[in-house]
Motif scaffolding. Structure first.
Motif, PDB file in Angstrom:
ATOM      1  N   PRO A 155     -36.219 -13.739  30.872  1.00  0.00           N
ATOM      2  CA  PRO A 155     -34.839 -13.576  31.531  1.00  0.00           C
ATOM      3  C   PRO A 155     -34.698 -12.207  32.246  1.00  0.00           C
ATOM      4  O   PRO A 155     -34.894 -11.430  31.740  1.00  0.00           O
ATOM      5  CB  PRO A 155     -33.934 -13.734  30.545  1.00  0.00           C
ATOM      6  CG  PRO A 155     -34.683 -14.509  29.455  1.00  0.00           C
ATOM      7  CD  PRO A 155     -36.027 -14.168  29.394  1.00  0.00           C
TER       8      PRO A 155
ATOM      9  N   PRO B 177     -25.897 -10.401  34.283  1.00  0.00           N
ATOM     10  CA  PRO B 177     -26.912 -11.827  34.681  1.00  0.00           C
ATOM     11  C   PRO B 177     -26.273 -12.498  35.633  1.00  0.00           C
ATOM     12  O   PRO B 177     -25.338 -12.794  35.738  1.00  0.00           O
ATOM     13  CB  PRO B 177     -27.193 -12.443  33.181  1.00  0.00           C
ATOM     14  CG  PRO B 177     -25.856 -11.902  32.338  1.00  0.00           C
ATOM     15  CD  PRO B 177     -25.702 -10.639  32.887  1.00  0.00           C
TER      16      PRO B 177
ATOM     17  N   CYS C 203     -29.497 -16.914  33.118  1.00  0.00           N
ATOM     18  CA  CYS C 203     -29.902 -16.549  34.421  1.00  0.00           C
ATOM     19  C   CYS C 203     -31.509 -16.807  34.629  1.00  0.00           C
ATOM     20  O   CYS C 203     -31.925 -17.492  34.087  1.00  0.00           O
ATOM     21  CB  CYS C 203     -29.866 -14.791  34.286  1.00  0.00           C
ATOM     22  SG  CYS C 203     -31.089 -14.107  33.057  1.00  0.00           S
ATOM     23  N   GLN C 204     -31.934 -16.395  35.692  1.00  0.00           N
ATOM     24  CA  GLN C 204     -33.224 -16.691  36.103  1.00  0.00           C
ATOM     25  C   GLN C 204     -34.239 -16.091  35.297  1.00  0.00           C
ATOM     26  O   GLN C 204     -34.174 -15.017  34.542  1.00  0.00           O
ATOM     27  CB  GLN C 204     -33.382 -16.197  37.583  1.00  0.00           C
ATOM     28  CG  GLN C 204     -33.024 -16.950  38.649  1.00  0.00           C
ATOM     29  CD  GLN C 204     -33.683 -16.648  40.170  1.00  0.00           C
ATOM     30  OE1 GLN C 204     -33.811 -15.658  40.183  1.00  0.00           O
ATOM     31  NE2 GLN C 204     -33.466 -17.507  40.962  1.00  0.00           N
ATOM     32  N   ILE C 205     -35.609 -16.691  34.982  1.00  0.00           N
ATOM     33  CA  ILE C 205     -36.481 -16.511  34.091  1.00  0.00           C
ATOM     34  C   ILE C 205     -37.714 -16.163  34.826  1.00  0.00           C
ATOM     35  O   ILE C 205     -37.999 -17.241  35.799  1.00  0.00           O
ATOM     36  CB  ILE C 205     -36.642 -17.501  33.058  1.00  0.00           C
ATOM     37  CG1 ILE C 205     -35.338 -17.459  32.021  1.00  0.00           C
ATOM     38  CG2 ILE C 205     -37.914 -16.927  32.180  1.00  0.00           C
ATOM     39  CD1 ILE C 205     -35.759 -18.632  31.037  1.00  0.00           C
TER      40      ILE C 205
ATOM     41  N   ASP D 218     -30.120 -20.284  29.503  1.00  0.00           N
ATOM     42  CA  ASP D 218     -29.902 -20.553  31.093  1.00  0.00           C
ATOM     43  C   ASP D 218     -28.735 -19.800  31.620  1.00  0.00           C
ATOM     44  O   ASP D 218     -28.435 -19.981  32.709  1.00  0.00           O
ATOM     45  CB  ASP D 218     -29.538 -21.997  31.176  1.00  0.00           C
ATOM     46  CG  ASP D 218     -28.325 -22.679  30.690  1.00  0.00           C
ATOM     47  OD1 ASP D 218     -27.973 -23.856  30.592  1.00  0.00           O
ATOM     48  OD2 ASP D 218     -27.682 -21.676  30.095  1.00  0.00           O
TER      49      ASP D 218
ATOM     50  N   ASP E 123     -25.879 -19.194  36.765  1.00  0.00           N
ATOM     51  CA  ASP E 123     -26.528 -20.302  37.212  1.00  0.00           C
ATOM     52  C   ASP E 123     -25.617 -21.303  37.852  1.00  0.00           C
ATOM     53  O   ASP E 123     -25.167 -21.955  37.089  1.00  0.00           O
ATOM     54  CB  ASP E 123     -27.200 -20.837  36.017  1.00  0.00           C
ATOM     55  CG  ASP E 123     -28.175 -21.970  36.279  1.00  0.00           C
ATOM     56  OD1 ASP E 123     -28.080 -23.055  36.066  1.00  0.00           O
ATOM     57  OD2 ASP E 123     -29.223 -21.751  37.105  1.00  0.00           O
TER      58      ASP E 123
ATOM     59  N   ILE F 194     -33.225 -16.569  24.664  1.00  0.00           N
ATOM     60  CA  ILE F 194     -33.611 -17.251  25.894  1.00  0.00           C
ATOM     61  C   ILE F 194     -33.009 -18.234  26.149  1.00  0.00           C
ATOM     62  O   ILE F 194     -32.980 -19.463  25.612  1.00  0.00           O
ATOM     63  CB  ILE F 194     -34.959 -17.632  25.897  1.00  0.00           C
ATOM     64  CG1 ILE F 194     -36.055 -16.350  25.501  1.00  0.00           C
ATOM     65  CG2 ILE F 194     -35.671 -18.356  26.925  1.00  0.00           C
ATOM     66  CD1 ILE F 194     -37.588 -16.555  25.191  1.00  0.00           C
TER      67      ILE F 194
ATOM     68  N   LYS G 191     -35.758 -21.441  36.657  1.00  0.00           N
ATOM     69  CA  LYS G 191     -34.523 -21.439  35.915  1.00  0.00           C
ATOM     70  C   LYS G 191     -35.012 -22.164  34.557  1.00  0.00           C
ATOM     71  O   LYS G 191     -35.938 -23.088  34.483  1.00  0.00           O
ATOM     72  CB  LYS G 191     -33.611 -22.516  36.614  1.00  0.00           C
ATOM     73  CG  LYS G 191     -33.076 -21.860  38.047  1.00  0.00           C
ATOM     74  CD  LYS G 191     -31.715 -22.431  38.060  1.00  0.00           C
ATOM     75  CE  LYS G 191     -31.338 -21.621  39.373  1.00  0.00           C
ATOM     76  NZ  LYS G 191     -31.807 -22.273  40.537  1.00  0.00           N
ATOM     77  N   PHE G 192     -34.104 -21.860  33.353  1.00  0.00           N
ATOM     78  CA  PHE G 192     -34.369 -22.710  32.053  1.00  0.00           C
ATOM     79  C   PHE G 192     -34.184 -24.119  32.251  1.00  0.00           C
ATOM     80  O   PHE G 192     -33.087 -24.396  32.702  1.00  0.00           O
ATOM     81  CB  PHE G 192     -33.631 -21.880  31.194  1.00  0.00           C
ATOM     82  CG  PHE G 192     -33.634 -22.415  29.822  1.00  0.00           C
ATOM     83  CD1 PHE G 192     -32.502 -23.274  29.396  1.00  0.00           C
ATOM     84  CD2 PHE G 192     -34.705 -21.932  28.953  1.00  0.00           C
ATOM     85  CE1 PHE G 192     -32.563 -23.751  28.165  1.00  0.00           C
ATOM     86  CE2 PHE G 192     -34.804 -22.574  27.761  1.00  0.00           C
ATOM     87  CZ  PHE G 192     -33.642 -23.423  27.232  1.00  0.00           C
TER      88      PHE G 192
ATOM     89  N   SER H 184     -31.991 -10.713  32.961  1.00  0.00           N
ATOM     90  CA  SER H 184     -31.179 -10.037  32.216  1.00  0.00           C
ATOM     91  C   SER H 184     -31.517  -8.953  31.416  1.00  0.00           C
ATOM     92  O   SER H 184     -30.969  -7.985  31.103  1.00  0.00           O
ATOM     93  CB  SER H 184     -30.069 -10.807  31.750  1.00  0.00           C
ATOM     94  OG  SER H 184     -30.357 -11.716  30.913  1.00  0.00           O
TER      95      SER H 184
END
Lengths: 202, 204
Positions: free
Chosen positions: A187, A196, A146-148, A144, A199, A142, A87-88, A189
């Motif tokens: 990411p 996405p 969605c997951q990266i 937060d 979070d 970039i 996660k960011f 997405s």
């Protein structure tokens, strides 16, 4: 991401724990010693099991029993080339910082962010910089949402600093350097047609 | 610009191939001789003595890597320690910091594809993978991330064109993933996630 490591160590069981069953007392002492600590093999997550216990001698002048224990622990140690979803956490002009919840020192330095890109002050957060990837006519942010996914490039264990500035960041004994400069990384997405993943932090 | 991918020592794999263990669920972790579904390690050449930074005595490292664990196996281990129970229940033998640490790792793993896998699924999958001549690291990556499209598979495969993995092979791998590995959870509201592990992935 996780490995088992077999270690042998000398464990001292304090006298207050000697009424507990032996395995429980030794496990308690091992947890205190290893859990959440970074060894040169990685971040210790959990004691897996005890293989053998020897000794039990009481050294002179000491009330505690000392055992030589062979045991296995679960360590977090990603291998170079592993693809991990994180996660960011934050970003600045040097690059991104990602977090895995239990491990927060994943850095993506600026050269490993896909080019062409630009870094601009984040309109939502005054202290942060935001990275934007320009691909063709589209711009991808970039953040937060969605997951990266990133790929591990390097793991380093910086030595303990002897002195630091007052406001320096807390010392990170284990640093994972990752890249998001490849197909399918970055990411989630960016690469999926579906919406996405939100979070959801409780 | 793509950086050069590191060499994982893929071509000349030596040592144990993946061996499946069929046994009862979590209790297998309590057996002293349990060897996890072991992927061959990448670090075994670095067997040196390690100095524990916490204490002054030497901790002898017998084996730096006694087996690589897939995310599923770690999740299984945490489940056997009771991490899946609701947060208000505290289990006596576990100290507070281990409990917190286990929960954080558990929460992370529940958002990965590992939460819908079982041991049978991943052993079956890696048996089938040998037709594609994939490296163990790549199989581990695929099991942990469950790529659903070619673009997700791309960062996992190293130098596919040089190893003869063409588009058809990649599609074959993706079909295998679709057929054998259940889809990952949809992380929207974490409390609503199903914790049951499905036997076969039902693809709609």
């Amino acid at each position: 991401m996780f490995c088992l490591s077999e270690l042998e160590d000398t464990v001292r069981v304090p006298p207050s724990d000697l009424n507990l069953p032996l395995e429980v007392a030794i496990k308690k002492a091992l947890q205190k010693l290893f859990l959440d600590k970074v060894l040169s093999i990685g971040l210790c997550v959990s004691i897996y099991g005890i293989k053998s216990i020897e000794g039990g001698f009481v050294l002179p002048g000491d009330g505690a029993a000392t055992y030589k224990v062979r045991f296995r622990i679960v360590v977090f140690r990603p291998f170079v080339g592993e693809v991990i979803a994180a996660k960011f956490k934050e970003s600045d002009s040097n690059g991104l910082r990602l977090t895995l919840g239990f491990f927060e020192d994943v850095y993506v330095p600026a050269p490993l962010i896909p080019t062409p890109n630009r870094c601009e002050p984040d309109p939502y957060n005054r202290n942060q910089m935001r990275w934007v990837w320009k691909y063709g006519d589209d711009e991808f942010i970039i953040d937060d949402s969605c997951q990266i996914k990133f790929r591990v490039e390097n793991i380093s264990y910086p030595p303990v600093p002897t002195e630091r500035a007052e406001d320096a960041k807390p010392f990170a004994p284990m640093v994972v350097t990752g890249t998001i400069d490849d197909d399918g990384l970055g990411p989630v997405s960016w690469w999926e047609a579906c919406a996405p993943i939100s979070d959801d932090e409780d | 610009m793509r950086g050069a991918l590191p060499n994982w020592g893929l071509t000349k794999g030596k040592g144990n191939w993946f061996h499946a263990l069929v046994s009862s669920p979590a209790s297998r972790h309590d057996q002293k001789n349990y060897i996890p579904t072991s992927f061959f390690d990448h670090h075994q050449k670095n067997i040196t003595y390690l100095f524990s930074p916490i204490k002054s005595h030497k901790t002898v490292r017998m084996k730096a890597n006694a087996g690589t664990l897939t995310n599923f196996e770690v999740l299984d281990l945490l489940n056997s320690r009771g991490a899946s129970n609701d947060t208000t229940r505290v289990i006596a033998p576990i100290s507070t910091s281990e409990y917190t640490r286990l929960h954080v790792v558990y929460d992370y793993l529940m958002e990965t594809p590992a939460c819908t896998q079982t041991l049978e699924i991943i052993t079956n999958f890696s048996d089938q993978c040998k037709y594609f001549k994939l490296a163990k690291a790549e199989i581990l990556n695929i099991i942990n991330t469950r790529p659903s499209s070619t673009v997700n598979l791309a960062p996992i495969l190293e130098e596919p064109s040089e190893r003869g993995i063409d588009k058809k092979a990649k599609e074959g791998i993706l079909k295998l993933v679709e057929a054998l590995l259940p889809p990952p959870p949809i992380v929207e509201a974490r409390g609503e996630n199903e914790e049951e592990e499905t036997e076969e992935g039902e693809q709609s």
